[in-house]
Design a protein around this motif. Structure first.
Motif, PDB file in Angstrom:
ATOM      1  N   ARG A 400      -4.326 -10.206 -10.543  1.00 13.58           N
ATOM      2  CA  ARG A 400      -3.494  -9.631 -11.607  1.00 13.58           C
ATOM      3  C   ARG A 400      -3.800  -8.148 -11.828  1.00 13.58           C
ATOM      4  N   VAL A 401      -3.922  -7.460 -10.751  1.00  8.77           N
ATOM      5  CA  VAL A 401      -4.124  -5.998 -10.855  1.00  8.77           C
ATOM      6  C   VAL A 401      -2.944  -5.381 -11.596  1.00  8.77           C
ATOM      7  N   LEU A 402      -1.768  -5.970 -11.309  1.00 13.01           N
ATOM      8  CA  LEU A 402      -0.522  -5.527 -11.961  1.00 13.01           C
ATOM      9  C   LEU A 402      -0.040  -6.641 -12.891  1.00 13.01           C
ATOM     10  N   PRO A 403       0.699  -6.291 -13.951  1.00 14.52           N
ATOM     11  CA  PRO A 403       1.017  -4.921 -14.386  1.00 14.52           C
ATOM     12  C   PRO A 403      -0.191  -4.224 -15.014  1.00 14.52           C
ATOM     13  N   LEU A 404      -0.158  -2.903 -14.935  1.00 19.12           N
ATOM     14  CA  LEU A 404      -1.218  -2.068 -15.493  1.00 19.12           C
ATOM     15  C   LEU A 404      -1.126  -2.099 -17.017  1.00 19.12           C
ATOM     16  N   LYS A 405      -2.255  -1.999 -17.666  1.00 15.81           N
ATOM     17  CA  LYS A 405      -2.240  -1.952 -19.128  1.00 15.81           C
ATOM     18  C   LYS A 405      -1.983  -0.506 -19.581  1.00 15.81           C
ATOM     19  N   PRO A 406      -1.313  -0.344 -20.710  1.00 15.99           N
ATOM     20  CA  PRO A 406      -1.121   1.029 -21.209  1.00 15.99           C
ATOM     21  C   PRO A 406      -2.489   1.717 -21.331  1.00 15.99           C
ATOM     22  N   GLY A 407      -2.520   2.998 -20.990  1.00 10.62           N
ATOM     23  CA  GLY A 407      -3.778   3.741 -21.115  1.00 10.62           C
ATOM     24  C   GLY A 407      -4.620   3.668 -19.853  1.00 10.62           C
ATOM     25  N   THR A 408      -4.175   2.848 -18.860  1.00 10.87           N
ATOM     26  CA  THR A 408      -4.934   2.794 -17.594  1.00 10.87           C
ATOM     27  C   THR A 408      -4.960   4.180 -16.961  1.00 10.87           C
ATOM     28  N   LYS A 409      -6.168   4.620 -16.580  1.00  9.81           N
ATOM     29  CA  LYS A 409      -6.282   5.931 -15.940  1.00  9.81           C
ATOM     30  C   LYS A 409      -6.045   5.763 -14.435  1.00  9.81           C
ATOM     31  N   LEU A 410      -5.175   6.589 -13.874  1.00 10.78           N
ATOM     32  CA  LEU A 410      -4.760   6.399 -12.484  1.00 10.78           C
ATOM     33  C   LEU A 410      -5.256   7.517 -11.582  1.00 10.78           C
ATOM     34  N   ALA A 534       8.600  -0.293  -2.269  1.00  9.56           N
ATOM     35  CA  ALA A 534       9.560   0.532  -3.006  1.00  9.56           C
ATOM     36  C   ALA A 534      10.677   1.043  -2.110  1.00  9.56           C
ATOM     37  N   TRP A 535      10.536   0.923  -0.785  1.00  9.87           N
ATOM     38  CA  TRP A 535      11.550   1.418   0.157  1.00  9.87           C
ATOM     39  C   TRP A 535      11.741   2.936  -0.027  1.00  9.87           C
ATOM     40  N   HIS A 536      12.969   3.430   0.121  1.00  9.64           N
ATOM     41  CA  HIS A 536      13.279   4.805  -0.278  1.00  9.64           C
ATOM     42  C   HIS A 536      14.240   4.660  -1.445  1.00  9.64           C
ATOM     43  N   PRO A 537      13.739   4.807  -2.683  1.00 17.42           N
ATOM     44  CA  PRO A 537      14.468   4.270  -3.853  1.00 17.42           C
ATOM     45  C   PRO A 537      15.498   5.200  -4.479  1.00 17.42           C
ATOM     46  N   GLY A 538      15.594   6.453  -3.946  1.00 18.11           N
ATOM     47  CA  GLY A 538      16.631   7.333  -4.471  1.00 18.11           C
ATOM     48  C   GLY A 538      16.186   8.147  -5.671  1.00 18.11           C
ATOM     49  N   LEU A 539      17.142   8.578  -6.447  1.00 21.31           N
ATOM     50  CA  LEU A 539      16.946   9.537  -7.521  1.00 21.31           C
ATOM     51  C   LEU A 539      15.797   9.184  -8.457  1.00 21.31           C
ATOM     52  N   TYR A 540      15.749   7.941  -8.890  1.00 21.01           N
ATOM     53  CA  TYR A 540      14.778   7.537  -9.922  1.00 21.01           C
ATOM     54  C   TYR A 540      13.600   6.783  -9.335  1.00 21.01           C
ATOM     55  N   ALA A 541      13.176   7.191  -8.157  1.00 21.82           N
ATOM     56  CA  ALA A 541      12.066   6.515  -7.476  1.00 21.82           C
ATOM     57  C   ALA A 541      10.851   6.395  -8.392  1.00 21.82           C
ATOM     58  N   GLY A 542      10.367   7.515  -8.876  1.00 23.31           N
ATOM     59  CA  GLY A 542       9.132   7.522  -9.656  1.00 23.31           C
ATOM     60  C   GLY A 542       9.242   6.706 -10.923  1.00 23.31           C
ATOM     61  N   SER A 543      10.376   6.823 -11.595  1.00 21.62           N
ATOM     62  CA  SER A 543      10.564   6.095 -12.868  1.00 21.62           C
ATOM     63  C   SER A 543      10.554   4.587 -12.622  1.00 21.62           C
ATOM     64  N   ALA A 544      11.296   4.167 -11.591  1.00 23.18           N
ATOM     65  CA  ALA A 544      11.384   2.727 -11.308  1.00 23.18           C
ATOM     66  C   ALA A 544      10.024   2.171 -10.914  1.00 23.18           C
ATOM     67  N   ILE A 545       9.309   2.915 -10.080  1.00 21.93           N
ATOM     68  CA  ILE A 545       7.983   2.447  -9.635  1.00 21.93           C
ATOM     69  C   ILE A 545       7.035   2.379 -10.831  1.00 21.93           C
ATOM     70  N   MET A 546       7.089   3.386 -11.674  1.00 21.25           N
ATOM     71  CA  MET A 546       6.206   3.379 -12.842  1.00 21.25           C
ATOM     72  C   MET A 546       6.553   2.217 -13.771  1.00 21.25           C
ATOM     73  N   HIS A 547       7.845   1.944 -13.954  1.00 25.16           N
ATOM     74  CA  HIS A 547       8.261   0.818 -14.822  1.00 25.16           C
ATOM     75  C   HIS A 547       7.726  -0.492 -14.279  1.00 25.16           C
ATOM     76  N   VAL A 548       7.739  -0.627 -12.949  1.00 22.67           N
ATOM     77  CA  VAL A 548       7.214  -1.873 -12.367  1.00 22.67           C
ATOM     78  C   VAL A 548       5.697  -1.902 -12.481  1.00 22.67           C
ATOM     79  N   LEU A 549       5.028  -0.798 -12.188  1.00 24.62           N
ATOM     80  CA  LEU A 549       3.551  -0.783 -12.244  1.00 24.62           C
ATOM     81  C   LEU A 549       3.040  -1.134 -13.640  1.00 24.62           C
ATOM     82  N   TYR A 550       3.743  -0.653 -14.667  1.00 23.45           N
ATOM     83  CA  TYR A 550       3.273  -0.899 -16.051  1.00 23.45           C
ATOM     84  C   TYR A 550       3.941  -2.123 -16.675  1.00 23.45           C
ATOM     85  N   GLY A 551       4.784  -2.822 -15.883  1.00 23.23           N
ATOM     86  CA  GLY A 551       5.363  -4.059 -16.413  1.00 23.23           C
ATOM     87  C   GLY A 551       6.507  -3.860 -17.373  1.00 23.23           C
TER      88      GLY A 551
END
Ligand code: GLC
Length: 730
Positions: A400-410, A534-551
């Motif tokens: 259960r490494v994911l989702p990350l808890k808020p405040g997790t330092k990356l 994540a493939w090549h996710p397009g315009l909102y790559a970072g946002s989508a990945i972050m939303h998934v990482l933090y649940g």
């Protein structure tokens, strides 16, 4: 109801000179290879490869800037352009066509709008992992709104080439290895691109491609031969094109490849007997870039004139960029080698799509104000973010490494974590890197505590200050798409070195993959506790990945291609046949000595932050099909969306059938603890297949039905179909 333009077409054709008729079949590109800008090095390579003559090379060198062929246009020798995507240029050229040519026939502008125009959505292989027809149609609608605002009339999409070999670079451009998914994906795209009324200024014609079976290129090597039995061609590769045509696609692009020795560009069986006569297609057939001329290289045409003759007789109406028609059709007609009636038929197909698009009434369908006001609208961005989130596939999540808890330092590592331009993937020719959001951008914008290192320097220091380490690794967009087949589909050594170094710090490591194909990543799978595809996710790559990482988003994507353990297993796909000795432990069975029998991740696979259980599978025969009902329960603590998949096996038939075939799927949202009944229908005629003599026969006998969250982990039931005759298998 489609309007009838035949009277106008006949009248206009009657006024045209031979030169003007040939001109309508000419599609010019801003460069020799279609929509791409061609670098000087590429032109040199093309000359050395013999793809262009020395004279053509020198002529091209003479015009450094893009050549829009205005003089030919004024002379009525151009009917269409490919690869121009701005309103100013399109209107300028359209004005010449309408106001300065003898008959004022408007131009048709085609463009590769494959996964978004300016608002770039995930590459098709990624978006296909959403298994969501409604979403696929919405992203196509967004693409059409933006592309038509820039003046585009037709997109060279959807690409629905079933692809079963991960080595093929263009596996990124379609909906993966399954025939049903490619059909469903293509239909949704055609509807999204074309809308309700093709004549509306925000609708564009869909050009389904590449007919046919381009994804079956031998050994996954682009442009390579395709050698298929008629049974497999019809059962596994043709249905998606047919589905798109039945959905109303108004154009078709033949493939570069041959089928059993006859290149699609000169394959009259394919383009006239099947496409026109059997399927009733009455739209436009436009060649692939330079494809007509390349029939000489294929070895089926003596020269470009012979290629032009064969192509027009086989049924290609528009010549993209090869100049075979414009150079030779007039002579072929005058010498009687091609009847003028064949030319008239081709011209009629070109004029018809122009009428249907409303180009005669409204040749100027946009302007620069509409163009500027349309791009990157907030509602389009929202669709791009949703598509990116739903395309992400969680491949591993141990401890259960994911989702990350808020405040997790990356600690963030890898160039792909900050390279906006790489987020668009292949075939995003209208995209601008500055529009894209990388992982680093998203973390920055959300005040996440992170340290970033592109190449791993300061690794130990960063690791000591972080709770979790993120490795952004995989493929660049240049390693995906056309002319990007790879013999080795593992991660680069530097990526694995980085991963091993990160793991050596003792901190949990999450790998985020950016790629346009299934990668062979057994070592990564054994090394890190969590992997996000994540493939090549397009315009909102970072946002989508972050939303998934933090649940914030619970990942729901499911693979539409099998992930092999090594390139040596390719082509590896789920709908394989059993053979007489299915791969097993004993020696004399179908397997490799140096690779596992099973894939690394199976078709349809994807994890969630919750879990699901499947119970009470029930089958019920109806007059036209089989009802499949199953209860799906959310057994975890988070809400989620589950993609319920229904496969069949015909264990005994007149030709051996695949061990599994996807026949239906649905998506169901479930709250924690909630149970819902999923109901799927399998039409009996979808259970037919071809016998040795190519007779289409309905399946009769014992049918096994498998339902689950991927092709491997299922529950099953059986039912007898038809009158089980005695000589059938016992
Ligand atoms: C390319 C591709 C085709 C594309 C065309 C126009 O070579 O094969 O898919 O639509 O050229 O750019």
């Amino acid at each position: 109801m489609k309007k009838d333009y035949e009277k106008q077409i006949r009248e206009l054709c009657g006024k045209m000179t031979l030169e003007e008729k040939v001109g309508q079949l000419q599609q010019c590109g801003p460069s020799l290879v279609g929509a791409f800008e061609v670098s000087f090095e590429e032109l040199l390579d093309m000359m050395f490869d013999g793809r262009i003559s020395k004279e053509e090379f020198e002529k091209l060198m003479g015009t450094a800037e893009q050549d829009f062929h205005e003089e030919d246009l004024r002379a009525g020798k151009v009917g269409s352009y490919n690869g121009i995507g701005d309103a100013a240029t399109i209107n300028r050229l359209q004005k010449i066509a309408v106001e300065e040519t003898r008959l004022g026939i408007p131009l048709l502008f085609g463009y590769d709008v494959i996964h978004g125009f300016r608002t770039v959505t995930p590459i098709p292989l990624a978006e296909s992992c959403a298994w969501d027809q409604e979403l696929w149609e919405r992203t196509a609608r967004v693409a059409a709104e933006e592309a038509t605002a820039a003046g585009v009339h037709m997109t060279f999409a959807p690409m629905v080439d079933v692809a079963k070999d991960a080595r093929w670079g263009r596996i990124s451009e379609g909906a993966g290895e399954d025939v049903l998914l490619n059909s469903a994906y293509g239909v949704a795209k055609v509807k999204g691109f074309q809308g309700e009324d093709l004549a509306k200024e925000n609708s564009m014609a869909a050009c389904v491609k590449h007919l046919a079976a381009y994804g079956a290129a031998e050994a996954g090597r682009d442009y390579n031969r395709v050698d298929l039995s008629m049974q497999r061609l019809w059962e596994e590769y043709l249905p998606p094109y047919k589905a798109c045509i039945d959905a109303g696609a108004r154009a078709v692009m033949p493939a570069f490849n041959d089928i059993n020795g006859v290149p699609c560009s000169v394959n009259a069986w394919l383009l006239r007997d099947i496409l026109r006569r059997k399927w009733g297609f009455d739209g436009l057939v436009v060649s692939d870039s330079n494809a007509i001329a390349e029939c000489v290289c294929h070895g089926i045409a003596e020269d470009k004139k012979d290629a032009a003759r064969q192509a027009i007789l086989a049924g290609i109406e528009m010549d993209m960029s090869s100049n075979s028609y414009t150079a030779h059709l007039r002579e072929l007609i005058e010498r009687g080698e091609v009847a003028e009636s064949v030319l008239d038929e081709a011209v009629a197909d070109v004029l018809r799509i122009k009428y249907e698009l409303g180009l005669f009434e409204h040749p100027y369908q946009t302007n620069e104000t509409r163009e500027q006001n349309t791009m990157l609208k907030l509602e389009y961005r929202a669709v791009a973010l949703e598509a990116a989130e739903k395309s992400i596939v969680l491949l591993k999540n141990e401890d259960r490494v994911l989702p990350l808890k808020p405040g997790t330092k990356l600690g963030i590592f890898g160039t792909l974590a900050a390279d906006r331009g790489q987020m668009t993937g292949a075939w995003a020719i209208g995209a601008r890197p500055e529009d894209c959001i990388s992982i680093v951008d998203a973390l920055e914008a959300n005040n996440v505590h992170y340290q970033y290192s592109a190449d791993g320097t300061d690794l130990s220091k960063i690791a000591s200050m972080s709770d979790v380490l993120i490795a952004a690794i995989g493929e660049t967009k240049e390693e995906s798409g056309e002319a990007a087949s790879r013999a080795d589909i593992t991660l680069k050594p530097k990526d694995m070195e980085l991963v091993r170094a990160l793991c050596a710090t003792g901190k949990p490591v999450v790998a985020v993959l950016f790629n346009g194909r299934p990668l062979a990543i057994p070592e990564l799978d054994q090394t890190v506790p969590a992997i996000v595809e994540a493939w090549h996710p397009g315009l909102y790559a970072g946002s989508a990945i972050m939303h998934v990482l933090y649940g914030i988003t619970n990942p729901s994507g499911k693979l539409t291609t099998t992930f092999p353990a090594s390139a040596g297993q390719c082509p590896m796909y789920y709908a394989h046949t059993n053979t007489g000795r299915p791969g097993g432990k004993s020696k004399f069975t179908s397997k490799y000595l140096d690779a596992p029998v099973e894939p690394l991740y199976p078709f349809g696979y994807g994890l969630s932050y919750t879990t699901y259980a499947y119970e009470n599978l029930a089958l019920e025969k109806d007059e036209d099909g089989l009802w499949v009902r199953v209860q799906v329960r959310n057994t975890g603590k988070r809400a989620g969306e589950e993609i319920v998949q229904c496969y069949v096996q015909m264990p005994c038939a007149k030709r051996v059938r695949p061990v599994r075939e996807l026949k239906a799927f649905t998506k169901t949202a479930l709250e924690p603890g909630e149970t819902k009944q999923a109901e799927l229908k399998i039409a009996y005629d979808s259970l037919g297949y071809y016998d040795w003599e190519m007779n289409w026969i309905p399946y009769e006998g014992n049918l096994k039905v498998f339902v689950g969250g991927n092709v491997r982990d299922t529950i099953s039931a059986e039912v007898i179909l038809g009158s089980m005759s005695s000589e059938m298998c016992e």
